[in-house]
Enzyme design. Structure first.
Site, short mmCIF file in Angstrom:
data_model
loop_
_atom_site.label_atom_id
_atom_site.label_comp_id
_atom_site.label_asym_id
_atom_site.label_seq_id
_atom_site.Cartn_x
_atom_site.Cartn_y
_atom_site.Cartn_z
CB CYS A 90 -1.21 -0.30 1.38
SG CYS A 90 -2.17 1.58 1.69
CB CYS A 93 0.02 2.48 3.97
SG CYS A 93 -1.55 1.27 3.24
#
Length: 165
Positions: A90, A93
Site C-alpha cells: 500500500c 500506508c
C-alpha cells in the site's frame, strides 16, 4: 511454565496466544520457568522492555489474541489505543508510516498505545474490525472503538489524537 506466565502477567507483561511475551519493535522472548529469576542479561532486558507499555513505541502484534490482550491492558491503564491497519503493498500506508512513528514518539501522546497491524499477516484482526481500505486508523478507548480514520491524512490523524488522547 504456568508459574512463569502468572508471574509475568502479575508484573504487567503481555503474553500472546503463542506463549511468547509481546515486546515493542517486534522483539519476542520465550516465556518459561527459566525466565523468572534468570540473571542472564538478555532475559532481564526483555523483562524491562515488556514492563514499559508506553508511547514512543509502535507495537506490531501478529494475532488477534495479541491485539486483544494489548487493548485490554491499555484499557485497564486508561490509555487510548490507535491501530494502524496497513499493507506492505500500500503506497499511502508507506507514506504515512513515518508520520505515525513520529506521533508515537511525541510527549503529547505518551499516554497512547500505538499498534500497527499488517492486514495480510493478521487478517483476523482486520476482519474483526471490518477494515476494508488501507490505511485505516482505529481509535479505541475502554475496549470500544470511538473513532475511525480511513486514508493517509497526517493532519486529520494528529487532530484525532489530540482530541481523543
Amino acid at each position: 511454565m504456568k508459574l512463569a506466565l502468572v508471574a509475568l502477567s502479575f508484573l504487567g507483561a503481555i503474553i500472546g496466544a503463542n506463549g511468547y511475551t509481546i515486546l515493542p519493535e517486534k522483539k519476542v522472548c520465550p516465556t518459561s520457568t527459566s525466565f523468572v529469576g534468570n540473571t542472564n542479561n538478555n532475559h532481564n532486558d526483555c523483562l524491562k522492555t515488556t514492563l514499559s507499555l508506553r508511547g514512543g513505541e509502535v507495537l506490531e502484534p501478529t494475532t488477534l489474541d495479541d491485539v486483544t490482550t494489548i487493548i485490554m491492558k491499555a484499557s485497564n491503564e486508561g490509555k487510548l489505543v490507535v491501530i494502524d491497519f496497513s499493507a506492505t503493498w500500500c503506497g499511502p500506508c508507506k507514506m504515512i508510516s513515518p508520520v505515525y512513528h513520529e506521533l508515537s514518539e511525541s510527549e503529547d501522546f505518551s499516554n497512547v498505545v500505538f499498534l500497527k497491524v499488517d492486514v495480510d499477516e493478521n487478517p483476523d484482526t482486520a476482519a474483526k474490525y471490518e477494515v476494508s481500505a488501507m490505511p485505516t486508523f482505529l481509535f479505541i478507548k475502554r475496549g470500544e472503538v470511538v473513532d475511525k480514520l480511513m486514508g493517509a491524512n497526517p493532519a486529520a490523524l494528529k487532530g484525532m489524537l489530540e482530541e481523543l488522547a
